[in-house]
Scaffold this motif. Sequence first.
Motif, PDB file in Angstrom:
ATOM      1  N   PHE A 245       1.012  -1.321   0.296  1.00 47.22           N
ATOM      2  CA  PHE A 245       0.308   0.201   0.245  1.00 47.22           C
ATOM      3  C   PHE A 245       0.846   1.004   0.040  1.00 47.22           C
ATOM      4  N   SER A 246       1.934   1.316   1.192  1.00 50.05           N
ATOM      5  CA  SER A 246       2.814   2.923   0.845  1.00 50.05           C
ATOM      6  C   SER A 246       3.321   2.482  -1.037  1.00 50.05           C
ATOM      7  N   LEU A 247       3.655   1.647  -1.576  1.00 51.00           N
ATOM      8  CA  LEU A 247       4.511   1.358  -3.036  1.00 51.00           C
ATOM      9  C   LEU A 247       2.872   1.977  -3.799  1.00 51.00           C
ATOM     10  N   ALA A 248       1.953   1.526  -3.442  1.00 53.59           N
ATOM     11  CA  ALA A 248       0.683   2.288  -4.089  1.00 53.59           C
ATOM     12  C   ALA A 248       0.925   3.809  -3.475  1.00 53.59           C
ATOM     13  N   ALA A 249       1.103   3.984  -2.545  1.00 52.18           N
ATOM     14  CA  ALA A 249       0.611   5.765  -2.170  1.00 52.18           C
ATOM     15  C   ALA A 249       2.061   6.662  -3.479  1.00 52.18           C
ATOM     16  N   ALA A 250       3.265   5.634  -3.169  1.00 51.45           N
ATOM     17  CA  ALA A 250       4.354   6.837  -3.666  1.00 51.45           C
ATOM     18  C   ALA A 250       4.491   6.874  -5.440  1.00 51.45           C
ATOM     19  N   MET A 251       3.421   4.967  -5.415  1.00 53.37           N
ATOM     20  CA  MET A 251       2.921   5.489  -7.539  1.00 53.37           C
ATOM     21  C   MET A 251       1.549   6.783  -7.810  1.00 53.37           C
ATOM     22  N   LEU A 252       1.098   6.431  -7.241  1.00 54.01           N
ATOM     23  CA  LEU A 252       0.379   7.520  -6.596  1.00 54.01           C
ATOM     24  C   LEU A 252       0.622   9.104  -6.641  1.00 54.01           C
TER      25      LEU A 252
ATOM     26  N   ALA B  68      10.936  13.221  -6.769  1.00 57.11           N
ATOM     27  CA  ALA B  68      11.358  13.314  -5.240  1.00 57.11           C
ATOM     28  C   ALA B  68      10.359  12.799  -4.393  1.00 57.11           C
ATOM     29  N   GLU B  69       9.411  13.646  -4.694  1.00 63.36           N
ATOM     30  CA  GLU B  69       7.608  13.560  -4.257  1.00 63.36           C
ATOM     31  C   GLU B  69       7.820  11.890  -3.368  1.00 63.36           C
ATOM     32  N   PRO B  70       7.516  11.336  -4.671  1.00 57.87           N
ATOM     33  CA  PRO B  70       7.729   9.650  -4.094  1.00 57.87           C
ATOM     34  C   PRO B  70       8.320   9.117  -3.377  1.00 57.87           C
ATOM     35  N   ALA B  71       9.830   9.564  -2.761  1.00 53.44           N
ATOM     36  CA  ALA B  71      10.694   9.141  -1.862  1.00 53.44           C
ATOM     37  C   ALA B  71       9.755   9.386  -0.598  1.00 53.44           C
ATOM     38  N   LEU B  72       9.853  11.052  -0.636  1.00 53.87           N
ATOM     39  CA  LEU B  72       9.038  11.567   0.710  1.00 53.87           C
ATOM     40  C   LEU B  72       7.598  10.838   0.812  1.00 53.87           C
ATOM     41  N   ILE B  73       7.158  10.493   0.143  1.00 53.24           N
ATOM     42  CA  ILE B  73       5.528   9.731   0.311  1.00 53.24           C
ATOM     43  C   ILE B  73       6.758   8.630   1.329  1.00 53.24           C
ATOM     44  N   LEU B  74       6.926   7.909   1.157  1.00 56.10           N
ATOM     45  CA  LEU B  74       7.558   6.587   1.273  1.00 56.10           C
ATOM     46  C   LEU B  74       8.130   6.505   2.535  1.00 56.10           C
ATOM     47  N   ILE B  75       8.820   7.682   2.907  1.00 51.73           N
ATOM     48  CA  ILE B  75       8.994   8.294   4.310  1.00 51.73           C
ATOM     49  C   ILE B  75       8.637   8.585   4.693  1.00 51.73           C
ATOM     50  N   PHE B  76       7.539   9.439   5.133  1.00 50.80           N
ATOM     51  CA  PHE B  76       6.489   9.722   5.697  1.00 50.80           C
ATOM     52  C   PHE B  76       5.356   7.917   5.750  1.00 50.80           C
ATOM     53  N   ALA B  77       5.508   7.054   4.816  1.00 53.98           N
ATOM     54  CA  ALA B  77       4.325   5.975   5.451  1.00 53.98           C
ATOM     55  C   ALA B  77       5.045   4.968   6.898  1.00 53.98           C
ATOM     56  N   SER B  78       7.310   5.038   6.523  1.00 50.10           N
ATOM     57  CA  SER B  78       7.808   4.276   7.362  1.00 50.10           C
ATOM     58  C   SER B  78       7.016   4.910   8.470  1.00 50.10           C
ATOM     59  N   LEU B  79       7.408   5.581   8.631  1.00 53.11           N
ATOM     60  CA  LEU B  79       7.262   6.861  10.045  1.00 53.11           C
ATOM     61  C   LEU B  79       5.739   6.392  10.292  1.00 53.11           C
ATOM     62  N   ALA B  80       4.806   5.837   9.642  1.00 52.49           N
ATOM     63  CA  ALA B  80       3.455   5.949   9.742  1.00 52.49           C
ATOM     64  C   ALA B  80       2.698   4.534  10.277  1.00 52.49           C
TER      65      ALA B  80
END
Lengths: 599, 297
Positions: A365-372, B137-149
């Motif tokens: 799901f996180s990868l899906a969010a990153a994809m988004l 850069a944005e997907p990297a930021l999302i993944l970092i936030f996801a790992s914290l969430a």
Amino acid sequence: MIYPWSLPGAVFHLGIDSLSAAFLFLVLVVGFCAGIYGEGYLSASSNHIAKAPARFFFAALIVSMAFLVCARNAVLFLVCWEIMALSAFGLVSLEHQKEDVRKAGKLYLLCTHTGSLCLLTGFAFLWKNAGSFEFGALLAAKPLSMFERVSVFWLFLIGFGMKAGFWPLHIWLQEAHPAAPSHASAAMSGIMIEMGLYGLLRFFSILGPVSISTSVFLMVLGLFTALFGIAFAAMQRDFKRLLAYSSIENIGIILAAAGLGCYGLARGDFSLSLLGFSAAILHTLNHGFFKSLMFLSAGAVYLATGTRDIESCGGLQKIMPRVAALTAVGSLAICGLPPLNGFTGEWLLYCGFLQMDYRREIIFFSLAAAMLSLIGGFAVITFTKFYGLIFLGKPHSKSAQKAKEPSSLMLIPMGILAALCLLIGLFPGWALKAAFFAASNISHPTPLLFSADLQKWSALLDLVGLMGALLWILIAIFWAIKKTSLKKRPTEAGATWACGFTSPTPRMQYTGSSYSMPATRTFDGFLIQKESRAPNGYWPKSSSFHSRVPDPALETWLPKLLSPFEGLIAWPKKIQRGKLQFYLLYAAAFLIAILIWKL
Amino acid sequence: METLIFAPKILFLILFMPPMMLGLIAKTKAFVAGRRGAPVFQPLHDTIKLLGKGVVYSETSGWVFRLGPVLSLSAVLMAASLVPLFGAPLISFNGDAILFIYLFALARFVTILAALDTGSSFEGMGASREAAFSSYAEPALILIFASLAVHCGNLSLKQMFSPGQRSFPAPSVLLAGSGLLIVLLAENSRIPVDDPNTHLELTMIHEVMVLDHSGPDLAFILYGAQLKLMLMGVLWIRLLSPRLASNAFFLTLSLCGLAIFIGVIESSMARLRLIRVPQLLIAAVCLAAFGLILAAR
């Protein structure tokens, strides 16, 4: 409303529930705006568009869609579906004098009928099981067998997906939308393709929960469709084609959200499924508004400049300031940026993806969010290109210089749509409520859970809206600061800095293809085809460069897929002579055969 | 009484810290190069001076160019209200991390449009690069936030960067931290992605986009960029150890430390070729993804 109907198995049964109501609202609002705009568009365009058929087909399209979302009987549903498909065909081939329009029309007709065939077969399965075509009976019928369920699922996915434009069934979309007049493309892109999603959402509830792997498949398909769509949109030169590809992107996002909803259902997590489905419906509403706005402004630009080539526009901001302002709203909304409506649906989807309690799938799901977010980044590239190259800078061509503002008959409907984008961005709570009620029709949560979730998410979304309002206030404050500080100081006009070069010309501006190049360089070679004749030798002759972006699904894979069948089709081709006498003979032979059989 | 002390600290951090960080970076670079360098407060001085000047607008540009700086500064300030500095942020709700990322996207969108509005090919070039690199850069930021969430089960910056989280020596934090550092350098146009001091317009990314802005517009843009650097710096510091940001003094010290660190990075390496930049950013995405896998384990 129930009226008897003489067709076998058919009842003229109409009803409205919250799912129908959400889509009906969309159909009527967008239909109204595009219809009014269409009048202005038709009267302003030169005579090559036949006006009477344009009006007739447009009205038929909107009315059939309004009936479609209210239909409670499968036969009525299919009849409306077919009227919708055929009137859209009429709209696509309005300018049938042009070769490419005829080609697009044929392709569309073939695709939509393949889809209809799948739907017909799917409904036949359902009818065999339930013994009735009424939706209520289909819902109440005994569960389908495994084989039937799988076949019906795939038939509906292909049938509805063909209309919605899931990858790789989207092949007709980027051809048909540019071919139709703009108000028709607005209606087709803003609402007609979303009817495919309506169908899917409606029949998810009949099929019952799908498995976890199927819902993950739906999400992956959705995200892939979205990424594919936006990557192709970024590479287009024709701005209506660009918008058509961006529709594929948005449909993909909606499908991903619906897949999340299915995942929630499969897991028995009603909050998650409610969240996923309402994100899908909210984004559907938003997409309907901003995409039709964008198509309407594309139409205004096309009418004013006579070209659909991004590279020949430019500088229209000063020539058509109202259209430019409205398009700016639409561009911000379509990229999903706050404080406009596009952000609300995407925000909901991000929250759905990232707030998972299932540790095993959290990485997916996180990868899906990153994809988004990658899709969002590409959307920014696409629409800065769209807006920047069409409206900003200096006109790249003579035709762009001669453009003028469209009539108010065209501007007011665009204004209404832009206002809706702004309003939903500021007060997303209301739209969310509608989406939640619609989603409850699919995920069937308990009333207690429903009201708790609705309260939770509408409170959060209201905060997002509040942030939007604060942003507008901040903008106003800084604007005032800037104005007051500039009041006593000189404001000079000068030429754009060109690194010391003193007389820059419009031809020196950056072009759209070079603008999107750093992002699309990845696709060089296998998606972008380049033909170049470089100058060589001491006395170079003429040189040229040409690049095009063919759709691989349409131009490479479809012919490959179809080539084995060519032998099969060769035989019926012989019967088709194209002479009236032969067809009369066939009809007579058929009648005689039937008479003999009955005897 | 508490707010009486709290408010000036916040104002100090928001108003003076961003230009000071930039000054410190420049000072560090000068020190390494063996020069004396401009005073640390030079960027602040520049910004104030620009605010009092008139403007020159290109004849090509229209209202997008005039509105761009205002909009982008507002978006960055709005993002600032979501970031926990040394205490709670001004506004915090579940899901504000997404809003944070998208506010930066909004700022970028309007800056790009303002650049295209001038009709200059140099600015178009910069805009095109900025748009392309940020989309990685944005997907990297999302993944970092996801790992914290994953840990706090909540998508608000306040919870994600709270002291209850894992901190420095944990491997997931190490990976996420290095990913965030790359994103921070890329998004704020620092070496190795972009060289703010280069003299050739052809090789710039962010600086070339704002070539035509002047006066208060340029002041808004400069301050917005500095603030963005500070905000991402605060997030980086809090990611490594939330305790470093337990009060205003420590936070100021750590931000100064970060500025010197960035200065050292900038003096020790050259800017990457533009073709290599996406690779660096994809490396950041991979680091963040591995961090996420470790965090979710």
